[in-house]
Design a protein around this motif. Structure first.
Motif, PDB file in Angstrom:
ATOM      1  N   MET A 218       0.832  -1.208   0.000  1.00 40.99           N
ATOM      2  CA  MET A 218       0.000   0.000   0.000  1.00 40.99           C
ATOM      3  C   MET A 218       0.867   1.259   0.000  1.00 40.99           C
ATOM      4  O   MET A 218       0.538   2.253  -0.654  1.00 40.99           O
ATOM      5  CB  MET A 218      -0.938  -0.019   1.209  1.00 40.99           C
ATOM      6  CG  MET A 218      -2.020  -1.089   1.126  1.00 40.99           C
ATOM      7  SD  MET A 218      -3.028  -1.206   2.622  1.00 40.99           S
ATOM      8  CE  MET A 218      -3.900   0.362   2.554  1.00 40.99           C
ATOM      9  N   GLY A 219       1.989   1.216   0.727  1.00 41.60           N
ATOM     10  CA  GLY A 219       2.912   2.347   0.704  1.00 41.60           C
ATOM     11  C   GLY A 219       3.494   2.555  -0.686  1.00 41.60           C
ATOM     12  O   GLY A 219       3.609   3.683  -1.166  1.00 41.60           O
ATOM     13  N   LEU A 220       3.860   1.447  -1.342  1.00 38.13           N
ATOM     14  CA  LEU A 220       4.415   1.511  -2.699  1.00 38.13           C
ATOM     15  C   LEU A 220       3.403   2.098  -3.680  1.00 38.13           C
ATOM     16  O   LEU A 220       3.727   2.997  -4.461  1.00 38.13           O
ATOM     17  CB  LEU A 220       4.834   0.111  -3.147  1.00 38.13           C
ATOM     18  CG  LEU A 220       5.288  -0.049  -4.599  1.00 38.13           C
ATOM     19  CD1 LEU A 220       6.517   0.791  -4.871  1.00 38.13           C
ATOM     20  CD2 LEU A 220       5.565  -1.521  -4.909  1.00 38.13           C
ATOM     21  N   LEU A 221       2.175   1.607  -3.633  1.00 36.21           N
ATOM     22  CA  LEU A 221       1.143   2.085  -4.564  1.00 36.21           C
ATOM     23  C   LEU A 221       0.791   3.545  -4.292  1.00 36.21           C
ATOM     24  O   LEU A 221       0.580   4.324  -5.232  1.00 36.21           O
ATOM     25  CB  LEU A 221      -0.108   1.208  -4.455  1.00 36.21           C
ATOM     26  CG  LEU A 221       0.040  -0.234  -4.959  1.00 36.21           C
ATOM     27  CD1 LEU A 221      -1.239  -1.022  -4.721  1.00 36.21           C
ATOM     28  CD2 LEU A 221       0.406  -0.242  -6.445  1.00 36.21           C
ATOM     29  N   THR A 222       0.724   3.918  -3.015  1.00 41.41           N
ATOM     30  CA  THR A 222       0.440   5.319  -2.677  1.00 41.41           C
ATOM     31  C   THR A 222       1.500   6.235  -3.270  1.00 41.41           C
ATOM     32  O   THR A 222       1.198   7.311  -3.799  1.00 41.41           O
ATOM     33  CB  THR A 222       0.389   5.507  -1.148  1.00 41.41           C
ATOM     34  OG1 THR A 222      -0.642   4.682  -0.605  1.00 41.41           O
ATOM     35  CG2 THR A 222       0.107   6.955  -0.785  1.00 41.41           C
ATOM     36  N   SER A 223       2.762   5.801  -3.219  1.00 39.35           N
ATOM     37  CA  SER A 223       3.865   6.604  -3.737  1.00 39.35           C
ATOM     38  C   SER A 223       3.870   6.641  -5.265  1.00 39.35           C
ATOM     39  O   SER A 223       4.025   7.707  -5.870  1.00 39.35           O
ATOM     40  CB  SER A 223       5.187   6.035  -3.224  1.00 39.35           C
ATOM     41  OG  SER A 223       6.278   6.852  -3.612  1.00 39.35           O
TER      42      SER A 223
END
Length: 212
Positions: A116-121
């Motif tokens: 989720m952190g990767l996709l948010t970024s």
């Protein structure tokens, strides 16, 4: 390769963008407040990898493509300015919430936190716009390898963004508690950020395209 004055100016621009609340910062703060520092740090790893994806895409030619196609550049510039204006309105509108106020998020596994952190970024327009509209302004072909300059500047942005976001993640609880007890400063923070984002949007709209 890059003059000291250019590098210092770029450093300032990258720091300013890193300090303005956006999807990454809001998500990391909320995750840290709702699930603890460990969850926030795991999400932060994903966010940093997302920065790297943006940097590699720009360094390998995505920026050059948009700079070479006038219509593509203009569309990107207008979209970026509109997005920054939307962020400014979110900060300045009546009843706006500060990013330092907790959002309720359900607990997630470490793998999902990272994803989720990767996709948010990766899906963060602010980061994409920085690489496609701001970074190219500091690259001068006569100074040497464009790829080398892109990697150096991109690496600098990653270091700044990663450091700012990590500090915010680790200090989220303390920052949120302080702002909760100082509502005036929370409101002032929103207004200052809103004005900064609005100024950046106006500058982007009137920014002249670098000649090919």
């Amino acid at each position: 390769m890059i003059s000291t004055s250019h590098f210092i100016l770029f450093f300032g621009a990258a720091l300013l963008m890193a300090l303005t609340p956006g999807p990454n910062m809001i998500y990391l703060i909320s995750r840290s407040l709702c699930q603890g520092r460990a969850a926030g740090v795991m999400s932060w790893f994903g966010v940093v990898l997302g920065f790297t994806v943006h940097m590699c895409s720009a360094a390998l030619g995505l920026t050059a493509l948009f700079m070479a196609v006038p219509l593509g550049y203009e569309v990107l510039k207008i979209a970026g300015a509109l997005y920054l204006l939307w962020l400014a309105w979110q900060a300045l509108r009546p009843g706006a919430r500060s990013p330092f106020e907790a959002r309720d998020l359900a607990p997630q596994s470490p793998r999902k936190l990272f994803t989720m952190g990767l996709l948010t970024s990766i899906l963060n327009p602010k980061v994409a716009i920085f690489y496609l509209s701001v970074l190219p302004q500091f690259i001068t072909p006569e100074s040497g390898s464009v790829l080398g300059q892109s990697l150096l500047l991109g690496g600098t942005q990653i270091a700044i963004g990663a450091t700012v976001n990590l500090l915010v993640t680790l200090c989220a609880a303390g920052i949120a508690q302080w702002f909760a007890g100082n509502r005036f400063w929370m409101k002032l923070q929103n207004q200052v950020m809103g004005m900064v984002l609005g100024a950046l949007a106006v500058r982007l709209l009137f920014q002249q395209r670098t000649p090919a």
